[in-house]
Scaffold this active site. Structure first.
Site, short mmCIF file in Angstrom:
data_model
loop_
_atom_site.label_atom_id
_atom_site.label_comp_id
_atom_site.label_asym_id
_atom_site.label_seq_id
_atom_site.Cartn_x
_atom_site.Cartn_y
_atom_site.Cartn_z
N ASP A 14 0.74 -0.86 0.19
CA ASP A 14 -0.05 -0.04 -0.30
C ASP A 14 1.11 1.25 -0.15
O ASP A 14 1.57 1.15 0.93
CB ASP A 14 -0.89 0.08 1.17
CG ASP A 14 -1.61 1.27 1.10
OD1 ASP A 14 -1.46 1.90 2.17
OD2 ASP A 14 -2.87 0.74 0.71
N ILE A 15 0.45 2.57 -0.50
CA ILE A 15 1.30 3.62 -0.66
C ILE A 15 0.96 4.17 0.32
O ILE A 15 -0.19 4.03 0.56
CB ILE A 15 0.63 4.72 -2.11
CG1 ILE A 15 0.89 3.36 -3.18
CG2 ILE A 15 1.28 6.00 -1.66
CD1 ILE A 15 0.79 4.65 -4.52
N ASP A 59 -4.94 1.26 -4.41
CA ASP A 59 -3.29 1.97 -4.76
C ASP A 59 -2.68 0.79 -3.96
O ASP A 59 -1.67 0.62 -3.63
CB ASP A 59 -3.34 3.34 -3.53
CG ASP A 59 -3.40 3.29 -1.86
OD1 ASP A 59 -4.41 2.35 -1.90
OD2 ASP A 59 -1.95 3.57 -0.90
#
Length: 192
Positions: A14-15, A59
């Site tokens: 995950d960003i 994301d």
């Protein structure tokens, strides 16, 4: 199409701070950034025959290893997914330089089972993996440090022969369903 795997290794990434990052970007910039990043990940993933991309969710990029018979021993599949995670961390600075962004990612990897796999839907089918191992990989990611890979002891035990630099996170990090301690794989390949 459906099947169950007794044990598999799942990666959830995950960003970091993606929502605030998006507030400073246009819709086109957001999609271009994700497309560039995920395309680079897909290209890197092609080097790891035991790792299968499951999906992207916004994301998040999710994949699994050791889910097919031809993947061989789980230990080998687990090593590949960890090496892929390390390659993901190497890809990010290149994408940042290309797009003038400052993306950072957290990655969680967990090894457990069972994992139920199958194709869902008819018009636009999706290959899905369902099981506690997916949830725990996501929880490890959420509790992880940016730019590193967060794992439980079961994964550390399977990748010992890679001789990676691994730090114990200690008892202060709690991931529901995983006994402490957990560990951080530092994104350097050899111990110093």
């Amino acid at each position: 199409i459906s099947f169950q795997v007794d044990r598999a290794c799942v990666l959830f990434s995950d960003i970091v701070s993606f929502t605030p990052m998006c507030s400073n970007m246009t819709a086109k910039q957001i999609m271009n950034t994700l497309n560039n990043l995920f395309t680079e990940f897909d290209t890197g993933l092609a080097n790891y025959q035991r790792v299968t991309k499951m999906k992207t969710i916004g994301d998040a990029y999710v994949c699994a290893a050791g889910i097919f018979e031809h993947d061989g021993p789980l230990e080998e599949a687990c090593k590949e997914i960890v090496l892929f995670a390390m390659q993901m961390q190497e890809i990010i600075p290149k994408v940042n330089q290309k797009l003038n962004t400052s993306i950072r990612m957290r990655i969680g990897i967990h090894t457990d089972g069972p994992l139920i796999c199958g194709v869902l839907g008819k018009e636009k089918p999706l290959f899905e993996g369902i099981g506690n191992v997916v949830t725990l990989a996501e929880d490890l990611e959420a509790a992880g440090r940016p730019d590193n890979i967060h794992v439980a002891k079961v994964t550390v035990d399977l990748i010992k022969s890679l001789n990676l630099e691994i730090e114990e996170r200690g008892d202060d990090v709690t991931v529901h369903g995983i006994d402490p301690p957990t560990y951080t794989i530092l994104c350097r390949r050899e111990k110093h």
